[in-house]
Design an enzyme around this catalytic site. Structure first.
Site, short mmCIF file in Angstrom:
data_model
loop_
_atom_site.label_atom_id
_atom_site.label_comp_id
_atom_site.label_asym_id
_atom_site.label_seq_id
_atom_site.Cartn_x
_atom_site.Cartn_y
_atom_site.Cartn_z
CG ASN A 208 -0.14 -0.05 2.49
OD1 ASN A 208 0.53 0.54 3.06
ND2 ASN A 208 -0.31 -1.41 3.32
CG ASP A 277 -6.46 -5.84 5.93
OD1 ASP A 277 -6.13 -6.02 7.30
OD2 ASP A 277 -7.15 -4.61 5.57
CE LYS A 287 9.23 -11.26 -15.08
NZ LYS A 287 10.02 -10.68 -15.67
CG PHE A 321 -2.64 5.40 13.40
CD1 PHE A 321 -2.08 5.15 14.63
CD2 PHE A 321 -2.72 6.34 12.74
CE1 PHE A 321 -1.32 6.01 14.96
CE2 PHE A 321 -2.03 7.55 13.36
CZ PHE A 321 -1.36 7.33 14.29
CE LYS A 335 -10.80 -0.62 10.64
NZ LYS A 335 -10.11 -0.11 9.56
CE LYS A 339 -8.43 -4.17 14.01
NZ LYS A 339 -7.48 -4.39 13.09
O1 PMT Z 1 2.96 5.92 6.63
P1 PMT Z 1 2.45 7.28 6.25
O2 PMT Z 1 2.52 7.41 4.70
O3 PMT Z 1 2.64 8.39 6.88
O4 PMT Z 1 0.87 7.15 6.35
C1 PMT Z 1 0.30 6.94 7.81
C2 PMT Z 1 -0.94 5.91 7.65
C3 PMT Z 1 -2.11 6.44 6.74
C4 PMT Z 1 -0.32 4.64 7.27
C5 PMT Z 1 -1.37 5.96 9.14
O5 PMT Z 1 -2.05 7.15 9.57
C6 PMT Z 1 -2.35 5.07 9.36
O6 PMT Z 1 -3.63 5.26 9.41
N1 PMT Z 1 -2.17 3.78 9.80
C7 PMT Z 1 -3.17 2.46 9.94
C8 PMT Z 1 -3.30 2.05 8.80
C9 PMT Z 1 -4.19 0.65 8.47
O7 PMT Z 1 -3.89 -0.43 8.38
O8 PMT Z 1 -5.41 1.05 9.07
P2 PMT Z 1 -6.36 -0.23 9.23
O9 PMT Z 1 -7.71 0.48 9.53
O10 PMT Z 1 -6.43 -1.08 8.00
O11 PMT Z 1 -6.14 -1.05 10.49
C10 PMT Z 1 -6.57 -0.72 11.80
C11 PMT Z 1 -5.39 -1.13 12.87
O12 PMT Z 1 -5.04 -2.44 12.92
C12 PMT Z 1 -4.34 -0.53 12.53
O13 PMT Z 1 -3.66 0.15 13.70
C13 PMT Z 1 -3.20 -1.41 11.97
O14 PMT Z 1 -1.73 -1.46 12.18
C14 PMT Z 1 -3.79 -2.75 12.63
N2 PMT Z 1 -3.85 -3.90 11.74
C15 PMT Z 1 -4.42 -4.10 10.70
C16 PMT Z 1 -4.42 -5.39 9.92
C17 PMT Z 1 -3.55 -6.22 10.38
N3 PMT Z 1 -3.51 -7.62 9.80
N4 PMT Z 1 -3.09 -6.22 11.51
C18 PMT Z 1 -2.97 -5.02 12.13
O15 PMT Z 1 -2.45 -5.08 13.36
#
Ligand code: PMT
Length: 400
Positions: A208, A277, A287, A321, A335, A339
């Site tokens: 991403n 995810d 390849k 986040f 979330k 979580k």
């Molecule tokens: O890195 P930058 O370019 O500065 O951008 C910042 C950002 C947009 C990445 C940051 O501000 C942000 O939003 N980070 C979380 C991105 C994310 O994966 O969000 P989510 O809503 O999909 O996940 C929710 C939370 O679960 C997050 O804390 C994530 O780290 C966590 N997660 C998600 C999926 C997974 N398989 N395991 C996780 O731990």
């Protein structure tokens, strides 16, 4: 941290004076008002005019200049300073300060100040290792002066060894750290940053747009505030903040392993990483050839690291986040509950100036008791400090 602060930049004579010019530029860019004091020897390397032009303030050189004393006297400079930075600091300057000698404008001002003093020495390796110098340096540290060690490398005199002035960016970070209150001292803080990459074949992967900027800003700010910081980061093209331990990872599975390994000693966990995810069910050895017009990739779910941490939270503070493109508050609140978090930072990544790969962000903090705190557009450094202000409260509330 430097916004609105008054910094006195004391420059003594050595080849590294040119780096002080760049440091001055960075300090003013960070919002500090800078007054420069140059020793007589420093003026042999760079003229005061250079510093005057960049600082927008007269450069102070002479203890007995009637004009300079009338405009802004040395005691007044010492009084109005929030921070003194001595860069480069010669062996002579360090020796004089350590022994309470004040025979020029710079040493007099340092002696007269109650502000914090950051000393960045630079000199020939043998001079640096000289026991008299080492003793003098130790005396400064014992008296509460902040010391930024010189770095090793090729010196201007042709020698190899320790004695080089650190990069201006490093001195700037050290200055910010000195001015930052240490309200996270004693806290073990684990931060994640950046994207993960899920390999398809030896030359392709799923990922991403995360740059790591948000997570790195949190790690840097937490380090400045006295926390012991471990940063688990996916691939990011950023320098690791000074004093932060970085564990580089590639895939979500590797991030999970690294996070779980450091979880037992963590007091606070902040998950700013954008974890993929899904990942390909099989990583192909070779390849993929473009033999057909269509290609179907079969994906499987990655482990949800944060949910796993939430299930075994104990007395820790857990912050996630939420990167959303619609119904920001609803999805973020879900979330937070699912979580088992103490707080979630919601960003609408479709808003201009927010989210992925920009220097700014627009976030909302959601808490377990339903409170929502909305922040305006600000730099990721500022978001990090706002977030850590909340962390301090949550962490203290959980302490026995
Ligand atoms: O890195 P930058 O370019 O500065 O951008 C910042 C950002 C947009 C990445 C940051 O501000 C942000 O939003 N980070 C979380 C991105 C994310 O994966 O969000 P989510 O809503 O999909 O996940 C929710 C939370 O679960 C997050 O804390 C994530 O780290 C966590 N997660 C998600 C999926 C997974 N398989 N395991 C996780 O731990």
């Amino acid at each position: 941290m430097l916004q609105g602060k008054t910094v006195i930049l004391g420059v003594s004579g050595g080849i590294a004076v040119y780096k002080a010019v760049e440091l001055l530029r960075l300090l003013t860019k960070a919002g500090a008002t800078v007054h420069v004091i140059m020793t007589k020897n420093a003026q042999e390397f760079v003229t005061p005019l250079t510093f005057q032009t960049l600082s927008g303030n007269p450069v102070h050189t002479d203890l007995f200049s009637l004009f300079q004393e009338r405009e802004i006297g040395h005691i007044s400079l010492a009084e109005r300073a929030d921070l003194f930075i001595l860069a480069p600091a010669t062996a002579n300057l360090v020796g004089k300060i350590a022994h309470g000698l004040a025979d020029d404008l710079l040493t007099t001002s340092v002696m007269a100040t109650k502000a914090a003093v950051l000393v960045a020495p630079a000199m020939n390796t043998n001079m640096y290792e000289n026991p008299f110098y080492q003793q003098n340096e130790k005396m400064l540290v014992q008296q509460g002066y902040h010391l930024l060690e010189p770095v090793a490398g090729e010196l201007a005199c042709g020698w190899e060894g320790k004695g080089k002035l650190p990069a201006p960016e490093t001195i700037l970070a050290a200055a910010e750290a000195v001015l930052t209150p240490k309200d996270l001292f004693g806290c073990n803080l684990l931060v994640t940053a950046g994207p993960t990459r899920e390999e398809i074949d030896p030359v392709r992967y799923l990922t991403n747009y995360s740059s790591g900027k948000m997570g790195f800003a949190i790690a840097a700010a937490a380090g400045q505030r006295g926390a012991t910081v471990t940063l688990v980061s996916g691939p990011a093209n950023l320098s690791v903040p000074v004093g932060v331990k970085c564990v580089p990872v590639f895939s979500a599975e590797q991030m999970r392993t690294a996070v779980l390994e450091h979880y037992p000693e963590a007091d606070v966990v902040i998950k700013a990483a954008a974890v993929a995810d899904y990942r390909p069910v099989h990583r192909l050895e070779n390849k993929i050839k473009k033999n057909s017009d269509e290609l179907t990739l079969k994906l499987e779910k990655n482990p949800d690291i944060l949910a796993e941490l939430g299930a075994q939270k104990g007395g820790r503070v857990l912050i996630g986040f939420a990167a959303e493109t619609e119904r920001l508050l609803v999805h973020a609140a879900e979330k937070l509950q699912k979580k088992n978090l103490d707080m979630i930072v919601a960003n609408d990544v479709t808003s201009e100036g927010a989210g992925f790969d920009v220097d700014t962000n627009i976030v909302r903090f959601l808490f377990r008791d339903g409170r929502v705190k909305e922040l305006d557009l600000m730099s990721k450094e500022q978001v990090a400090h706002q977030l850590l202000n909340q962390v301090v409260v949550l962490w203290r509330a959980k302490q026995p």
